[in-house]
Design a protein around this motif. Structure first.
Motif: not given
Lengths: 227, 227
Positions: B181, B185, B176-178, B187, B196-197
Motif C-alpha cells: 500500500w 501512497n 507485507e501488504s502495508l 507520501q 501505525r502498524l
DNA sequence: TGGTAAGACTACTGGTGAGTAGGTAAGGCG
DNA sequence: CGCCTTACCTACTCACCAGTAGTCTTACCA
C-alpha cells in the motif's frame, strides 16, 4: 472446489453457449491459479475445459480478455459473498467479525479463485493489476469507513482519512496473508482462523498477552463460531 | 533506488568479473520486478545491464538460476537489514518496533527488491516459491518466538505454538501488504507507516478507538521516529 | 612489444505458444 | 427430408525467446 470434468478424447457434445462459457471460465480459473498467467497456455485451458482452442477464441476472445474476465467474475463473487455476510446496522466489531468470517469462508471453498485474485492478478502488470486494485481499493474503503465510523462512538478526535485508510490496508493485508498461510496449514476450520485475526486486530498483542480476548456477542447463536 | 546506467551503444568496456556480476544482478532485479519472471527476457536484462546475452549465460547460468540468485541475494539483504536493527535484549514491544522500522526502511529504499521478493517469487511455482517460503518462514518463526516469549512476561497460560505461528503469519502479512500500500501512497515517511502498524498490532482497534496509543520509549533518542 | 587469456560480440537454432484459416458434424425447422 | 445455422474440429502460421557456436578484442605481464 469445482470438480473439473475429465479430459475428453473424441468430439465434444454440443452444448448451448452459456453453459460452455461457464465450463471454460471454470477451467481457466483452475489453470491460471495453478500456473500463473504467462505459464498457462490456451491449449491447456481448452483441454481442461474439454473443447478445442478455437472455441476459446470464439467465446472468450484473447488470452488477456479471458484472464480479465476471470478476475472480474471471481472478484465479484467474493465481494458478494462478503457483502451478504455483513449487516450495516450492527456495531463495528460485529460487522468486522462477520466480514472476516465471510471472507475466510469464501477462501476456504474457492481456493483457486483466491489464488487467481491474490497472486496472479496482482503480479501481472497492466490492466489486470488495475482491475484488482480497484476491488482491493473498494474493500479497503469499506474497512476504512468502518474504522472512521467506530471513532464516532468514542470521544477521540476523528482519525484522518489517510490514517484510517492505511490501517484498513494493513488489516486487509493481514487477512490476505493469513488466508495464504491457511492454505498451507489447512488443519484449522475457517471460523478459528477468522477469530484469531479478529482478536489480533481488535485487541492487539498487548491485550492478548495480558489475557484479554474479544469474543462474539452470544446472541445470534445460529451462527456458531466453528465452521 | 539504484540508477541503472543508460543503454550502451558500442562495445562494453572491459570490467572484472565481480563488478559485472553485480551490474547484471542489479539489472535482473530491476527487470524481473517490472515484468515478472516469464515476461522478462534475457535480451532485455542484458540490454539494461549494458552487455550482451552470452555474458549473462557465461556469468549467471540459465534464466532460472539467475532468478533464484536474485531472490537469494535480495532476501539475504533484507533479513540482514532487519536483524541489524533488532536487539535481542530489549523488551518484546521494542524489538517488534525496531523490526518494523528496519523492514519499512528497507522496503522504502529497495522497492525493486521488494517487488521481486514479494510478488514475483511467490507467484512462480517450483523452487522459487520454496526459496521464498523459507525466508518467510524464518521471519514468521522469529515473530512467533517473540510472541511466545511475550507471554512469559504475563501470567497467562502459554499460547499454543500453532496459534502463535498463525498470529505471526498475520502480522508478517500485514507488514507485507502495508508495504505494498505504501508503494502506491508514498507520501508518508517510513517511520510513520511503521508506527501505525505497530499501534494496530500492539494496541488493536479496540484500544485505538478508545484513544489509547502505543509510543516508543523516549530513551534511545538517537533513533528519531522519522526517517 | 608481442603472447595470451579473460572479456565481449554477432548471428544463429530450436522449441513453444498465441492466434487463425478453412473444413466437419449436429440439431432445428420448413 | 433437405437446408441452414451454430457448435466444433484439425492443422497450420508466425513471432518471440532461451540458449549456443564461433569469432573478435583488449588489458595485462613478461
Amino acid at each position: 472446489m469445482h470438480a473439473e470434468q475429465p479430459v475428453r478424447s473424441g468430439r465434444a457434445k454440443r452444448l448451448p453457449r452459456a453453459v460452455r462459457e461457464r465450463q471454460i471460465m471454470d477451467a481457466a480459473v483452475d489453470v491460471f491459479s495453478r500456473l500463473g498467467f504467462h505459464a498457462a497456455s490456451m491449449d491447456e485451458i481448452s483441454e481442461v475445459a474439454g473443447i478445442s482452442k478455437p472455441m476459446l477464441y470464439a467465446y472468450l476472445g484473447s488470452k488477456e480478455e479471458l484472464f480479465a474476465t476471470c478476475i472480474r467474475r471471481e472478484a465479484t463473487r467474493m465481494m458478494e459473498a462478503i457483502a451478504t455476510g455483513v449487516e450495516a446496522e450492527e456495531p463495528p466489531d460485529v460487522q468486522l467479525w462477520s466480514g472476516l468470517r465471510a471472507f475466510f469462508g469464501f477462501v476456504g471453498e474457492n481456493r483457486a479463485s483466491w489464488q487467481v485474485l491474490h497472486r496472479q492478478a496482482s503480479s501481472q502488470g497492466g490492466p489486470f493489476a488495475e482491475e484488482l486494485a480497484d476491488m482491493r481499493g473498494r474493500a479497503i474503503g469499506l474497512v476504512a469507513a468502518l474504522l472512521v465510523h467506530s471513532s464516532d462512538f468514542s470521544n477521540v478526535p476523528r482519525a484522518g482519512d489517510k490514517e484510517a485508510e492505511s490501517l484498513a490496508a494493513a488489516l486487509v493485508g493481514a487477512g490476505e496473508s493469513l488466508a495464504d498461510w491457511w492454505l498451507d496449514n489447512p488443519q484449522e476450520p475457517a471460523g478459528v482462523v477468522a477469530a484469531r485475526l479478529m482478536n489480533l486486530v481488535w485487541m492487539g498483542f498487548g491485550d492478548l498477552v495480558a489475557g484479554d480476548v474479544w469474543h462474539p456477542p452470544s446472541r445470534r447463536a445460529e451462527r456458531s463460531p466453528e465452521d
